[in-house]
Design a protein around this motif. Sequence first.
Motif, PDB file in Angstrom:
ATOM      1  N   LEU A  94       1.009  -1.245   0.078  1.00 16.27           N
ATOM      2  CA  LEU A  94      -0.094  -0.084   0.127  1.00 16.27           C
ATOM      3  C   LEU A  94       0.860   1.047  -0.045  1.00 16.27           C
ATOM      4  N   LEU A  95       0.836   2.260  -1.017  1.00 15.24           N
ATOM      5  CA  LEU A  95       1.776   3.236  -1.163  1.00 15.24           C
ATOM      6  C   LEU A  95       0.757   4.551  -0.637  1.00 15.24           C
ATOM      7  N   LEU A  96       1.329   5.233   0.108  1.00 14.35           N
ATOM      8  CA  LEU A  96       0.792   6.483   0.618  1.00 14.35           C
ATOM      9  C   LEU A  96       1.793   7.607   0.419  1.00 14.35           C
ATOM     10  N   GLN A  97       1.585   8.831  -0.077  1.00  9.90           N
ATOM     11  CA  GLN A  97       2.439   9.691  -0.344  1.00  9.90           C
ATOM     12  C   GLN A  97       2.088  10.945   0.502  1.00  9.90           C
ATOM     13  N   VAL A  98       2.236  10.647   1.890  1.00  8.89           N
ATOM     14  CA  VAL A  98       2.045  11.574   3.078  1.00  8.89           C
ATOM     15  C   VAL A  98       3.479  11.926   3.707  1.00  8.89           C
ATOM     16  N   ASN A  99       3.118  12.893   4.629  1.00 10.26           N
ATOM     17  CA  ASN A  99       4.173  13.170   5.571  1.00 10.26           C
ATOM     18  C   ASN A  99       4.048  11.953   6.697  1.00 10.26           C
ATOM     19  N   SER A 100       4.947  11.404   7.155  1.00  5.29           N
ATOM     20  CA  SER A 100       4.833  10.157   8.043  1.00  5.29           C
ATOM     21  C   SER A 100       4.906  10.667   9.427  1.00  5.29           C
ATOM     22  N   PHE A 101       5.235  11.965   9.655  1.00  2.01           N
ATOM     23  CA  PHE A 101       5.126  12.732  11.003  1.00  2.01           C
ATOM     24  C   PHE A 101       3.686  12.904  11.211  1.00  2.01           C
ATOM     25  N   LYS A 102       2.877  13.359   9.992  1.00  2.00           N
ATOM     26  CA  LYS A 102       1.513  13.664  10.365  1.00  2.00           C
ATOM     27  C   LYS A 102       0.489  12.780  10.245  1.00  2.00           C
ATOM     28  N   TYR A 103       0.858  11.623   9.455  1.00  2.00           N
ATOM     29  CA  TYR A 103      -0.342  10.604   8.952  1.00  2.00           C
ATOM     30  C   TYR A 103      -0.150   9.681  10.094  1.00  2.00           C
ATOM     31  N   ILE A 144      10.187  13.143  16.045  1.00  2.00           N
ATOM     32  CA  ILE A 144      10.704  11.816  16.255  1.00  2.00           C
ATOM     33  C   ILE A 144      10.170  10.957  17.453  1.00  2.00           C
ATOM     34  N   GLY A 145      10.207  11.650  18.694  1.00  2.00           N
ATOM     35  CA  GLY A 145       9.721  11.015  19.785  1.00  2.00           C
ATOM     36  C   GLY A 145       8.469  10.942  19.766  1.00  2.00           C
ATOM     37  N   THR A 146       7.595  11.955  19.449  1.00  2.00           N
ATOM     38  CA  THR A 146       6.103  11.816  19.261  1.00  2.00           C
ATOM     39  C   THR A 146       5.606  10.398  18.369  1.00  2.00           C
TER      40      THR A 146
END
Length: 200
Positions: A94-103, A144-146
Amino acid sequence: MRIIAGSRNRLNLLSPQDNTTRPITDRIKETLFNLLRNDVEDAYVADLFCGTGSLGLEALSRGAKHAIMIDQDRSAFALLGKNIEKCRFEAETLLLQVNSFKYKLPYFPDAEPETLTPQQMMRTLVFVDPPYKFCENPTTDSLIGTLLADIALHMDPNGLVVVRHEKRNALLDRYGNMQVRNRKIYGKMALTFMMPDTDG
């Protein structure tokens, strides 16, 4: 850059021609997967900041069941799609073009958590490979911690997280219920292995 072992052994992968991503070297990748030999087969993988997909595709080649591949860089994401097609792993990804910190996990868009199966919600192996700058001050309330604390809430209790970062920016021993189990140093780079603390 290539697949090192498994069903797609020695298959060359497309890699960017600029410095927008930091592909892991074959030598370090081989070392990493030797350490993960008991954690890859049948795993449900999340590859965060995946770039062109080297880690997630290697895991699939070695027997992982499914991989969620996440990156927001447009050029890297285009190559990621081509690499998945080249490896014939379309059905397993499954591909997701999103910001990993926000999604947030569980990384299934437009789905309520209560409608997901345990296999969809729970990742058993998570790669976290953000740009190094995001680990420069890895406090509990940093991005990164969150993120690591959030991952602990949504993954298999026996799952494993691997974070790639610069050696000089050592991660804390704990972020929420996510805690360090092991650390490996390779030159200026480090791999930190973390697991949810079910007793925390």
